[in-house]
Design a protein around this motif. Structure first.
Motif, PDB file in Angstrom:
ATOM      1  N   ALA A 269       0.818  -1.210   0.000  1.00 23.68           N
ATOM      2  CA  ALA A 269       0.000   0.000   0.000  1.00 23.68           C
ATOM      3  C   ALA A 269       0.854   1.264   0.000  1.00 23.68           C
ATOM      4  O   ALA A 269       0.394   2.333  -0.426  1.00 23.68           O
ATOM      5  N   LEU A 270       2.095   1.156   0.475  1.00 24.58           N
ATOM      6  CA  LEU A 270       3.014   2.295   0.370  1.00 24.58           C
ATOM      7  C   LEU A 270       3.233   2.660  -1.095  1.00 24.58           C
ATOM      8  O   LEU A 270       3.242   3.841  -1.467  1.00 24.58           O
ATOM      9  N   GLY A 271       3.428   1.632  -1.920  1.00 18.85           N
ATOM     10  CA  GLY A 271       3.621   1.877  -3.350  1.00 18.85           C
ATOM     11  C   GLY A 271       2.393   2.495  -3.977  1.00 18.85           C
ATOM     12  O   GLY A 271       2.507   3.408  -4.802  1.00 18.85           O
ATOM     13  N   TRP A 272       1.200   2.006  -3.611  1.00 21.76           N
ATOM     14  CA  TRP A 272      -0.034   2.581  -4.161  1.00 21.76           C
ATOM     15  C   TRP A 272      -0.173   4.046  -3.757  1.00 21.76           C
ATOM     16  O   TRP A 272      -0.617   4.871  -4.551  1.00 21.76           O
ATOM     17  N   SER A 273       0.205   4.358  -2.522  1.00 26.38           N
ATOM     18  CA  SER A 273       0.114   5.748  -2.058  1.00 26.38           C
ATOM     19  C   SER A 273       1.020   6.649  -2.888  1.00 26.38           C
ATOM     20  O   SER A 273       0.587   7.693  -3.400  1.00 26.38           O
ATOM     21  N   VAL A 274       2.283   6.247  -3.008  1.00 26.96           N
ATOM     22  CA  VAL A 274       3.242   7.087  -3.738  1.00 26.96           C
ATOM     23  C   VAL A 274       2.861   7.189  -5.210  1.00 26.96           C
ATOM     24  O   VAL A 274       2.920   8.274  -5.805  1.00 26.96           O
ATOM     25  N   ASN A 275       2.448   6.099  -5.819  1.00 31.97           N
ATOM     26  CA  ASN A 275       1.983   6.151  -7.208  1.00 31.97           C
ATOM     27  C   ASN A 275       0.817   7.132  -7.354  1.00 31.97           C
ATOM     28  O   ASN A 275       0.738   7.878  -8.339  1.00 31.97           O
ATOM     29  N   GLY A 276      -0.097   7.092  -6.388  1.00 35.27           N
ATOM     30  CA  GLY A 276      -1.233   8.018  -6.424  1.00 35.27           C
ATOM     31  C   GLY A 276      -0.803   9.462  -6.279  1.00 35.27           C
ATOM     32  O   GLY A 276      -1.385  10.361  -6.903  1.00 35.27           O
ATOM     33  N   PHE A 277       0.225   9.693  -5.450  1.00 30.76           N
ATOM     34  CA  PHE A 277       0.744  11.060  -5.325  1.00 30.76           C
ATOM     35  C   PHE A 277       1.235  11.557  -6.681  1.00 30.76           C
ATOM     36  O   PHE A 277       0.979  12.709  -7.070  1.00 30.76           O
ATOM     37  N   PHE A 278       1.941  10.694  -7.412  1.00 30.35           N
ATOM     38  CA  PHE A 278       2.461  11.079  -8.725  1.00 30.35           C
ATOM     39  C   PHE A 278       1.326  11.394  -9.695  1.00 30.35           C
ATOM     40  O   PHE A 278       1.441  12.302 -10.518  1.00 30.35           O
ATOM     41  N   GLN A 279       0.244  10.619  -9.636  1.00 28.77           N
ATOM     42  CA  GLN A 279      -0.881  10.860 -10.524  1.00 28.77           C
ATOM     43  C   GLN A 279      -1.519  12.220 -10.231  1.00 28.77           C
ATOM     44  O   GLN A 279      -1.857  12.971 -11.141  1.00 28.77           O
ATOM     45  N   SER A 280      -1.672  12.546  -8.947  1.00 26.64           N
ATOM     46  CA  SER A 280      -2.303  13.809  -8.573  1.00 26.64           C
ATOM     47  C   SER A 280      -1.382  15.000  -8.804  1.00 26.64           C
ATOM     48  O   SER A 280      -1.846  16.087  -9.174  1.00 26.64           O
ATOM     49  N   ASP A 281      -0.095  14.822  -8.566  1.00 23.15           N
ATOM     50  CA  ASP A 281       0.870  15.912  -8.731  1.00 23.15           C
ATOM     51  C   ASP A 281       2.117  15.359  -9.417  1.00 23.15           C
ATOM     52  O   ASP A 281       3.055  14.899  -8.754  1.00 23.15           O
ATOM     53  N   PRO A 282       2.174  15.390 -10.757  1.00 27.60           N
ATOM     54  CA  PRO A 282       3.309  14.810 -11.490  1.00 27.60           C
ATOM     55  C   PRO A 282       4.659  15.412 -11.118  1.00 27.60           C
ATOM     56  O   PRO A 282       5.686  14.769 -11.316  1.00 27.60           O
TER      57      PRO A 282
END
Length: 433
Positions: A269-282
């Protein structure tokens, strides 16, 4: 480093050739060997109004029985509707509406509950609406396997048995093939919940009406999404008649949650969180890649298409120290970087008074989504004048953080559904503030 290709081949070829194409028909995609139906590919243009239905189709349920007047326990419709993401842009979201066969025995019209799923993963094959149709999802592609189980069917069917209509949201990017799922994004999740209620009310041939009371139900990731929705309702969706919210084990403070899940069975879930951060703020990606090792980059790419089962099988009990060049855990690096710190602070739930009455439940021994930060959410809401019921769930502590987290989901579920039913039937709840 692209996490996954989202552009259909015909559109990519046309773009490279400088050719402009007209509207293209939706196309099926695949994720880890699982076919994602064409329904989940959003159109190029979205409607203006939030909650507007984009498309619908009949949804056959994996667990159902034929009845005299219809399918038991419900007749289901797959939906796609328009919402707004945390950047203020339009986003297509999928989900499912379930019209119960059971009668509503309470006063007034049949109520509606929006169910926000708990953690399912980040691959499109992990969406709850797809799981409702297929039950167990298994796939294999290029040496990548996937396993996903639609466990939210337990709560959904409990609500249906009480005559309550249910609409569940898949969240932005989970199912829809145009973007990555923004896991635990406060605004994306909250908006998706509120707009799911609007979409359900816009459906034809349903028993809910504009006068129906609305409730929210969610645990874990879902608990955070409905908690955020309760805060956002007054400003974003005052037309949604929110009566009550059940927020179980909400991840209200992502800094504490990220530190807690590191080294657990659900470290993925750490990876999903960080990936999601990138999607919201490239712009966060180049900041993070200065700290990520080759193994860390590979893990993030792999997890971007993974479901919960895949993350457990592939990453359980590993630590993110192996994902960084310095050997520090991801949570420490994120907290030390001001841009990341500001992004995380903006995700905090508990800074706004929630609408309606809210039941916050958390396992006192939950060390995956820490008990203390969930209890703090209830305290913060009380301080803001919220109508809050706090429900600590006492279970024996085990050596497994995953069991400590999901045990309360099962043991408290019946009480949570009954509490929500009573609120939707107009019975008052005393606050613990």
């Amino acid at each position: 480093m692209p996490l996954r290709t989202r552009i259909p081949a015909v559109l990519l070829a046309a773009a490279l050739a400088g050719v402009t194409l007209g509207p293209q028909p939706a196309q099926a995609a695949t994720s880890r060997g699982v076919t994602i139906p064409a329904f989940y590919t959003p159109p190029a243009a979205l409607p203006d109004a939030n909650g507007t239905l984009i498309r619908t189709e009949r949804l056959p349920l994996a667990l159902s029985l034929p009845g005299i007047t219809g399918t038991l326990p419900a007749t289901a419709t797959r939906i796609m509707y328009k919402s707004t993401d945390s950047n203020g842009g339009p986003v297509a979201v999928t989900g499912a509406y379930l019209e119960p066969a059971a009668r509503w025995w309470g006063p007034g019209p049949r109520p509606l509950v929006v169910l926000a799923p708990g953690t399912m993963g980040q691959g499109d094959q992990c969406s709850t609406s797809l799981a409702l149709q297929r039950g167990l999802i298994v796939g294999l592609e290029k040496n990548q396997t996937t396993v996903s189980i639609g466990y939210e069917v337990l709560a959904i069917y409990r609500l249906l048995a009480r005559g309550i209509a249910v609409v569940q949201t898949d969240y932005p990017g989970l199912g829809t093939t145009d973007r990555l799922h923004t896991y635990v994004n406060r605004v994306d999740g909250g908006h998706a919940v509120l707009d799911a209620a609007r979409a359900a009310l816009a459906l034809p041939k349903k028993s809910i009406t504009a006068s129906s009371a609305v409730g929210f139900y969610g645990y874990s990731q879902g608990g955070g999404a409905v908690a955020a929705a309760a805060e956002l309702q007054p400003s974003y969706a005052p037309d949604v008649r929110l009566t009550a919210t059940y927020a179980g084990a909400p991840p209200a403070d992502l800094t504490e949650v990220m530190a807690a899940i590191d080294g657990s069975e659900l470290v993925g879930a750490l990876g999903w969180s960080v990936n999601g951060f990138f999607q919201s703020d490239p712009e966060l990606r180049p900041l993070a890649e200065r700290y990520l090792s080759a193994a860390g980059k590979a893990a993030l790419a792999d997890l971007s298409t993974a479901c919960v089962g895949d993350a457990i099988f592939g990453y359980a009990n590993k630590r993110s120290t192996g994902w960084t060049t310095s050997g520090q855990p991801l949570a420490s690096l994120v907290e030390a970087e001001p841009r990341f710190r500001a992004f995380l602070d903006a995700q905090t739930i508990g800074t706004r008074k929630p609408a309606g009455v809210v039941r916050v439940a958390t396992g006192v021994n939950d060390d995956l989504v820490p008990h203390a930060q969930a209890r703090a959410l209830a305290t913060d809401w009380c301080g803001l004048g919220g109508h809050v019921v706090y429900a600590p769930v006492s279970l024996p502590k085990t050596g497994s953080p995953l069991l400590n987290h999901f045990g309360p989901l099962l043991s408290d579920q019946g009480a949570a559904v009954d509490w929500l039913r009573d609120r939707l039937a107009g019975r008052p709840a005393s606050a613990d503030c």
